[in-house]
Enzyme design. Structure first.
Site, PDB file in Angstrom:
ATOM      1  N   SER A  37      45.724  46.674  44.267  1.00 56.06           N
ATOM      2  CA  SER A  37      45.856  45.202  44.398  1.00 56.06           C
ATOM      3  C   SER A  37      46.812  44.945  43.114  1.00 56.06           C
ATOM      4  O   SER A  37      47.356  43.803  43.352  1.00 56.06           O
ATOM      5  CB  SER A  37      44.369  44.923  43.688  1.00 56.06           C
ATOM      6  OG  SER A  37      43.146  45.458  44.434  1.00 56.06           O
TER       7      SER A  37
ATOM      8  N   ASN B 288      47.732  41.527  34.548  1.00 53.38           N
ATOM      9  CA  ASN B 288      48.389  41.449  35.603  1.00 53.38           C
ATOM     10  C   ASN B 288      48.341  39.870  36.290  1.00 53.38           C
ATOM     11  O   ASN B 288      48.481  38.818  35.173  1.00 53.38           O
ATOM     12  CB  ASN B 288      47.567  42.258  36.667  1.00 53.38           C
ATOM     13  CG  ASN B 288      46.093  41.710  36.565  1.00 53.38           C
ATOM     14  OD1 ASN B 288      45.644  41.309  35.647  1.00 53.38           O
ATOM     15  ND2 ASN B 288      45.510  41.562  37.869  1.00 53.38           N
TER      16      ASN B 288
ATOM     17  N   CYS C 152      45.960  38.292  37.768  1.00 58.49           N
ATOM     18  CA  CYS C 152      44.661  37.448  37.381  1.00 58.49           C
ATOM     19  C   CYS C 152      43.886  37.901  36.180  1.00 58.49           C
ATOM     20  O   CYS C 152      42.904  37.574  35.676  1.00 58.49           O
ATOM     21  CB  CYS C 152      43.796  37.858  38.540  1.00 58.49           C
ATOM     22  SG  CYS C 152      44.658  37.249  39.891  1.00 58.49           S
ATOM     23  N   THR C 153      44.629  38.568  34.943  1.00 53.53           N
ATOM     24  CA  THR C 153      44.384  38.756  33.433  1.00 53.53           C
ATOM     25  C   THR C 153      43.112  39.534  33.340  1.00 53.53           C
ATOM     26  O   THR C 153      42.812  39.528  32.215  1.00 53.53           O
ATOM     27  CB  THR C 153      44.038  37.482  33.092  1.00 53.53           C
ATOM     28  OG1 THR C 153      42.807  36.699  33.238  1.00 53.53           O
ATOM     29  CG2 THR C 153      45.246  36.468  33.092  1.00 53.53           C
ATOM     30  N   GLU C 154      42.957  40.440  34.361  1.00 58.18           N
ATOM     31  CA  GLU C 154      41.915  41.434  34.181  1.00 58.18           C
ATOM     32  C   GLU C 154      42.294  42.835  33.943  1.00 58.18           C
ATOM     33  O   GLU C 154      41.535  43.643  33.530  1.00 58.18           O
ATOM     34  CB  GLU C 154      40.732  41.254  35.302  1.00 58.18           C
ATOM     35  CG  GLU C 154      41.162  42.155  36.395  1.00 58.18           C
ATOM     36  CD  GLU C 154      41.909  41.265  37.380  1.00 58.18           C
ATOM     37  OE1 GLU C 154      41.905  41.849  38.752  1.00 58.18           O
ATOM     38  OE2 GLU C 154      42.563  40.586  37.100  1.00 58.18           O
TER      39      GLU C 154
ATOM     40  N   ILE D 188      37.310  37.965  48.643  1.00 53.70           N
ATOM     41  CA  ILE D 188      36.143  38.783  49.181  1.00 53.70           C
ATOM     42  C   ILE D 188      34.955  38.258  49.018  1.00 53.70           C
ATOM     43  O   ILE D 188      33.899  38.739  49.772  1.00 53.70           O
ATOM     44  CB  ILE D 188      36.384  40.361  48.623  1.00 53.70           C
ATOM     45  CG1 ILE D 188      36.174  40.118  47.035  1.00 53.70           C
ATOM     46  CG2 ILE D 188      37.704  40.861  48.727  1.00 53.70           C
ATOM     47  CD1 ILE D 188      36.104  41.541  46.472  1.00 53.70           C
TER      48      ILE D 188
END
Length: 950
Positions: free
Chosen positions: A358, A571, A573-575, A761
């Protein structure tokens, strides 16, 4: 002749011929016509007997014709065309496709002959409904046309379970389809028209969503199977066709030839076609548009084929005969929607190019060749559906000396413009937009201009409208801010070590460079009040949604891999929080547990959750070895460290099942306990995989190896900061079991946990997004499949059970833009439990996130919501996030300027404007830079650009 045909003989009815004459209905003539069609197809003489099964089917079809002919409610006599339609449908439902095709061609040819002779002109004098006068035709295939028939649509809809529900008005749907009909429609066009009609009514009742889903399934089945779910023996046919699908997919270059290595008979037998009915409409539409494999536009996958293809792709390296067993195990987990792999895995698993990861994180070096290599790497990674996080802090600032040419650098901004344009040019496999986030530390001299990248005003050559930005903030900056101190900006070429250090060491070196700058020993620097830079950052975050606020020190101090490098950024999406370097592009492989599916009988089912996570961790670990790596640096990093990111979605669904308001102490406690359970089972599963498969290569020296789990690292963060972190440290599970397992076997994965946004998802499986509160109870959701009205079905079901759901409540819900707070007819207890994102104080979300963060070895994509933003509120929110030990935050979301369509709302009933909207419109945006006249921007929920992680 069989019983059905014999009984039909006794029926008296009339038939309207094409010339308008009325004649007696003769079942024998119908039987004879069908008999001739079979004999012609099978090349049988008149005296040769037909197979008994065929004879039974003929009798059954004749019986159906008789029912239509003798319909007592019919206003007009049955026509020849209607009889032929019944025969045609009857043949197809009984799977006599070749006979049906011959029958259709016969009808088409005779219609053409009659048209040439002018025989049908006599219809002009008949009393026929207007739409039939226009003689619209449906084109079954090129050159094969049958008359458009309203009754056929009615009969088709009556086969749908949802159409029989009292909430569904079939006549309305049929009427809308007829009004929009056009000559030359295909069967898919007709079905899509019914889908759109049902979809437009979803706000009324969940039954319309079920109907739209059933209709969308029929389109998918017609593509993939050549028939709909209403045919006989559908489930056995569904399974029988699986092997044909695999062969067709391999021949068409869509599936990997390695899929032949499975026991396809066992795989097919394990399929559960009924699970297709577990999708909501939007989930089906999403996978139809973007996930189901297709050949020249024709989908070759059904939903269950799709899940099984993903499962087989993830089991492809499992040893020996266990390969098929594992594929079935993975399929059962995916198709039950208890866990879902991330979008790249769903896109590419089981295909010739299995790029399943991802997220990709890179550090760009201060070298022209490496800068453009990094941009090229971005393009390659984006092509295969990867979301990108680039660390640009190494690049020297504007005005720095270029030794080779003795010129001055233009800094980092022009290169970011190129990155922006490359992301637009190379989208993610043609399935979603390319997406990249650039990170910069706030001591970089170009940071102030970096803050302006997303503005809509100024020099467009120094703007990046399609790229995300994030600030990578050290603790020292937050300390200076709190203490009212100054902050100094440098060029990285003069302070080369600041980028790779953190904590107390960063503080020491930063203060050293401040002294050097004050003494005039640095060529470039700038000092300003920390609060001024912070205010400008928050202003831009409010106005443009960027930069995101992320924290360097907790991300590094609590990293399990502090011995093997530095976390330079997160990344897209900050996770994800992984080490990067010149020879390592960090890669993460994601999937999410659907927490709502694990609430059983009013509590979290620990046994079910453990089973889900053990299988999910195996699937995620398999990705690492199967993965197609677009760059050597990505392969190097992933094989050395083997990080995965197990997250969650359906958190709000779980709270709803437990009857807990999200803004409550009980919900905060549940966030803690549920994350503890997920962390416990995930870490333990990784240790078990290490026992079976071996520990990851760089394990030695890691925090795992030193006996430190995520819960233990809060103390390290406190020590580095020199102040307490106010987070409850209690636990409910026996962690000694996990510690002993790690000490004995090590870990298979350097990192195990990360909570991604799950924008797509969660839509596919029909659950609430990630750890998000309910956005609104009624709103328009935007993704790459279009605009969709979304309603909270749990709320509607509860209101219906209490007798409170009616058109007036729906009208009020529209008027108040999906918020219950001011609807007087609803009880306060319901309003509290169903409070939406903008109705709750953001501190509740931050507190819940801090309780989760203590169990997570990476991060979480945490959106923050403010209905009435102000400088003071935004400042307090981000300071609280930092003080409670959060590693990152994601979007700051404000209310959109445009709300739900109100064309059907009686505003006189409710007034001119809701009170909460007035308070919102009166709130002022933060304004610091008076020269900036950009209107306050709003981050739209579920922006298609933000779907990169999952």
């Amino acid at each position: 002749m069989g019983a059905s045909a014999e009984s039909a003989k006794t029926v008296h009815a009339v038939v309207r011929k094409r010339d308008g004459r009325l004649v007696d209905f003769e079942p024998g003539c119908v039987a004879k016509a069908i008999d001739k069609a079979f004999r012609a197809e099978l090349n049988l003489a008149d005296q040769q007997p037909l197979d008994s099964a065929i004879r039974e089917d003929i009798d059954s079809i004749v019986g159906q014709v008789a029912e239509v002919a003798t319909d007592r409610d019919a206003v007009e006599p049955v026509t020849v065309e209607q009889i032929q339609d019944v025969v045609e449908i009857g043949l197809m439902r009984r799977e006599h496709f070749r006979v049906a095709r011959r029958y259709i061609l016969y009808r088409t040819e005779h219609a053409r002959i009659r048209a040439i002779r002018g025989e049908d002109s006599r219809l002009d004098s008949l009393s026929i409904p207007p739409r039939q006068e226009q003689r619209l035709f449906v084109e079954l295939e090129p050159g094969v046309r049958v008359p458009f028939d309203t009754q056929r649509i009615v009969r088709f809809l009556k086969n749908c379970d949802a159409a029989s529900r009292p909430e569904v008005n079939v006549d309305e749907i049929v009427g809308e389809v007829v009004r929009g009909a056009f000559d030359g429609m295909t069967p898919d066009d007709v079905t899509r028209a019914t889908v759109l009609s049902a979809r437009s009514r979803i706000e009324r009742d969940p039954a319309y969503d079920q109907l739209a889903a059933e209709l969308q399934l029929s389109i998918i089945y017609r593509h993939a199977l050549g028939r709909t779910q209403f045919s006989t023996d559908f489930e056995s046919f569904y399974r029988d066709r699986f092997e044909h699908y695999v062969i067709e997919g391999i021949r068409g270059g869509r599936l990997s030839d390695d899929l032949r290595g499975f026991d396809l008979a066992r795989i097919a037998e394990a399929l559960t076609p009924q699970r297709d009915r577990g999708f909501r409409y939007l989930g089906l539409q999403t996978i139809y548009d973007r996930y189901l494999l297709h050949l020249e536009g024709r989908r070759i996958e059904t939903p269950q084929y799709f899940w099984m293809r993903v499962a087989m792709g993830l089991a492809i390296n499992e040893p020996g005969e266990s390969k098929t067993d594992r594929a079935i195990e993975f399929y059962d987990l995916l198709s039950s929607m208890r866990f879902t792999s991330a979008t790249p895995t769903l896109f590419n698993s089981g295909t010739p190019y299995p790029q399943l990861s991802s997220c990709y994180l890179t550090t760009v070096q201060d070298d022209l060749d490496h800068i453009f290599k990094s941009i090229g790497d971005n393009a390659r990674l984006s092509k295969w559906a990867g979301g990108l996080g680039n660390d640009w802090t190494n690049i020297r600032a504007t005005g720095s000396i270029i030794k080779g040419t003795n010129g001055e650098s233009q800094g980092v901004i022009p290169f970011l413009k190129i990155v922006n344009d490359a992301a637009v040019a190379v989208n993610q496999g043609g399935k979603r937009k390319g997406a990249v986030c650039a990170y910069l530390e706030p001591w970089h001299l170009d940071f102030i201009e970096f803050l302006d990248l997303r503005k809509n005003t100024g020099d467009d050559r120094r703007r990046t409208h399609d790229m995300h930005t994030a600030a990578w903030i050290p603790d020292l900056f937050m300390r200076r801010l709190i203490d009212g101190g100054n902050w100094t900006l440098f060029s990285p070429d003069e302070v080369p070590d600041l980028h790779d250090i953190y904590g107390q060491l960063f503080k020491e070196r930063y203060e050293h460079y401040e002294a050097e700058a004050a003494a005039g020993r640095l060529r470039q620097s700038r000092t300003m009040p920390a609060v001024d830079l912070w205010r400008k950052l928050l202003t831009r975050t409010f106005e443009t949604g960027h930069p995101w606020v992320t924290f360097k020190d907790p991300s590094n101090i609590r990293s399990p891999q502090d011995h093997a490098g530095v976390v330079h950024s997160s990344n897209l999406c900050t996770e994800i929080l992984l080490n990067t370097g010149e020879d390592e592009t960090a890669v993460c492989n994601l999937g999410s547990v659907n927490l709502g599916r694990h609430i059983v009988d009013g509590q979290l089912d620990q046994s079910l959750l453990r089973s889900t996570i053990e299988t999910a961790m195996r699937m995620l670990d398999n990705v690492i070895d199967i993965n197609y790596y677009p760059t050597a640096e990505a392969k190097n990093a992933n094989l050395r460290h083997r990080p995965v990111g197990l997250g969650m979605m359906g958190y709000q669904d779980a709270l709803s099942a437990l009857n807990l308001p999200i803004a409550s102490e009980e919900a905060v406690a549940f966030a803690d306990q549920s994350m503890e359970a997920i962390s416990y089972y995930a870490i333990h599963a990784s240790a078990k995989l290490a026992q079976e498969r071996g520990r990851y290569e760089s394990y030695s020296g890691s925090k795992w190896n030193r006996g430190l789990l995520p819960i233990d690292t809060l103390e390290l963060l406190e020590r580095e900061r020199g102040e307490a972190i106010d987070v409850d440290r209690s636990s409910t599970m026996d962690w000694e079991i996990v510690r002993e397992s790690i000490a004995r076997y090590g870990m298979r994965n350097s990192n195990c946990l990360a909570i991604a946004p799950t924008a797509t998802i969660s839509t596919i499986v029909g659950c609430s997004q990630s750890i998000e509160p309910t956005y609104k109870q009624l709103y328009s959701k935007s993704n790459l499949s279009g605009e969709f009205t979304q309603t909270n079905f749990l709320l509607i079901d509860e209101l219906k059970s209490r007798g409170l759901w009616n058109p007036e409540i729906l009208d009020a819900l529209k008027y108040y833009d999906g918020v219950l707070g001011e609807i007087e007819q609803l009880p306060g207890e319901i309003k509290q439990r169903y409070a939406t994102a903008f109705e709750i104080d953001p501190s509740w979300l931050i507190r819940a996130a801090s309780r989760r963060q203590k169990w997570i070895d990476q991060g979480q994509s945490l959106n923050l919501y403010l209905s009435a933003p102000s400088g003071k509120a935004i400042d307090a929110m981000y300071r609280l996030a930092w003080s409670m030990g959060l590693k990152t935050t994601y979007y700051l979301r404000s209310l959109a300027a445009t709300q739900i369509e109100k064309s059907t709302v009686d505003v006189n009933r409710h007034g001119i404007q809701p009170r909460w909207m007035k308070s919102q419109s009166q709130s002022s945006a933060i304004r610091v830079d008076r020269g900036d006249r950009t209107p306050a921007a709003v981050c739209s929920l579920d922006d298609p650009d933000c779907e990169a992680c999952q």
